[in-house]
Scaffold this motif. Sequence first.
Motif, PDB file in Angstrom:
ATOM      1  N   THR A 187       0.854  -1.189   0.000  1.00  0.00           N
ATOM      2  CA  THR A 187       0.000   0.000   0.000  1.00  0.00           C
ATOM      3  C   THR A 187       0.887   1.236   0.000  1.00  0.00           C
ATOM      4  OG1 THR A 187      -0.110  -0.046   2.419  1.00  0.00           O
ATOM      5  CG2 THR A 187      -1.888  -1.144   1.221  1.00  0.00           C
ATOM      6  N   PRO A 188       0.407   2.356  -0.524  1.00  0.00           N
ATOM      7  CA  PRO A 188       1.235   3.561  -0.577  1.00  0.00           C
ATOM      8  C   PRO A 188       1.730   3.959   0.815  1.00  0.00           C
ATOM      9  CG  PRO A 188      -0.735   3.835  -1.921  1.00  0.00           C
ATOM     10  CD  PRO A 188      -0.904   2.563  -1.165  1.00  0.00           C
ATOM     11  N   ASP A 189       3.040   4.193   0.909  1.00  0.00           N
ATOM     12  CA  ASP A 189       3.670   4.585   2.167  1.00  0.00           C
ATOM     13  C   ASP A 189       4.857   5.481   1.860  1.00  0.00           C
ATOM     14  OD1 ASP A 189       4.387   4.754   4.842  1.00  0.00           O
ATOM     15  OD2 ASP A 189       5.496   2.858   4.809  1.00  0.00           O
ATOM     16  N   PRO A 190       4.611   6.706   1.344  1.00  0.00           N
ATOM     17  CA  PRO A 190       5.724   7.567   0.962  1.00  0.00           C
ATOM     18  C   PRO A 190       6.562   7.980   2.177  1.00  0.00           C
ATOM     19  CG  PRO A 190       3.599   8.622   0.492  1.00  0.00           C
ATOM     20  CD  PRO A 190       3.310   7.298   1.109  1.00  0.00           C
ATOM     21  N   VAL A 191       7.872   7.881   2.019  1.00  0.00           N
ATOM     22  CA  VAL A 191       8.813   8.300   3.060  1.00  0.00           C
ATOM     23  C   VAL A 191       9.922   9.101   2.396  1.00  0.00           C
ATOM     24  CG1 VAL A 191       8.333   6.329   4.565  1.00  0.00           C
ATOM     25  CG2 VAL A 191      10.153   6.158   2.850  1.00  0.00           C
ATOM     26  N   PRO A 192      10.617   9.957   3.135  1.00  0.00           N
ATOM     27  CA  PRO A 192      11.746  10.693   2.557  1.00  0.00           C
ATOM     28  C   PRO A 192      12.855   9.734   2.133  1.00  0.00           C
ATOM     29  CG  PRO A 192      11.090  11.629   4.668  1.00  0.00           C
ATOM     30  CD  PRO A 192      10.359  10.345   4.527  1.00  0.00           C
TER      31      PRO A 192
END
Length: 200
Positions: A187-192
Amino acid sequence: MTPPPCRLYVLPAAAAPTAVIMRRGPSVWWHLLTWDLEAGELTPGAWLRGMLYPERSAVSPDGKLLGYFALGHGRHPWDTYFAVSKVPWLTALAAWHTHGTWTGGCAFAADNSLTISASMDKRPFHGRYPYGVTVGNLPPTLPGAAGTARDHRGRLLVATDQGEVKIVEERSGARVTIWSRDLNGLTPDPVPSPRWARAW
């Protein structure tokens, strides 16, 4: 109504200040141009009504030859073929019939020898190629595979149409899956991005 812009593909030579521009448009028309990168000049060449595949084509290191895959409107064997021509023209100096569009492309070596990955005849039906040609095999098609490729050890890397990736080895005529992962549950999990990815 403004017509849509043309599509452009650039194939640079590896050892010369030149590139080939493959221009598509309008519709089924293609146009080749030589791009002199030092002088900033374009030299027009061939027009083709048919289908070219830039991602399966290549320019020789010196920028003088073009290896290309074409789907034409001609009769067999000119219906699907690989050919080599002098830039910026499509006049085939050598041409090999392919068995449909199942092709991986071509690549020139420094000595202008050519490797073609395709399901195709080993000998040209038209002309000859004096620098040597190797016809490589494509990865086999597998039931349920959306795409296959070979890794550095010759194993099959398989992306299935069910959202799974696999490593498959061929052992004594059988194909054995030695590793797999189902990627459907992500599932989408954007992180730097990590620090190492932010600078050279």
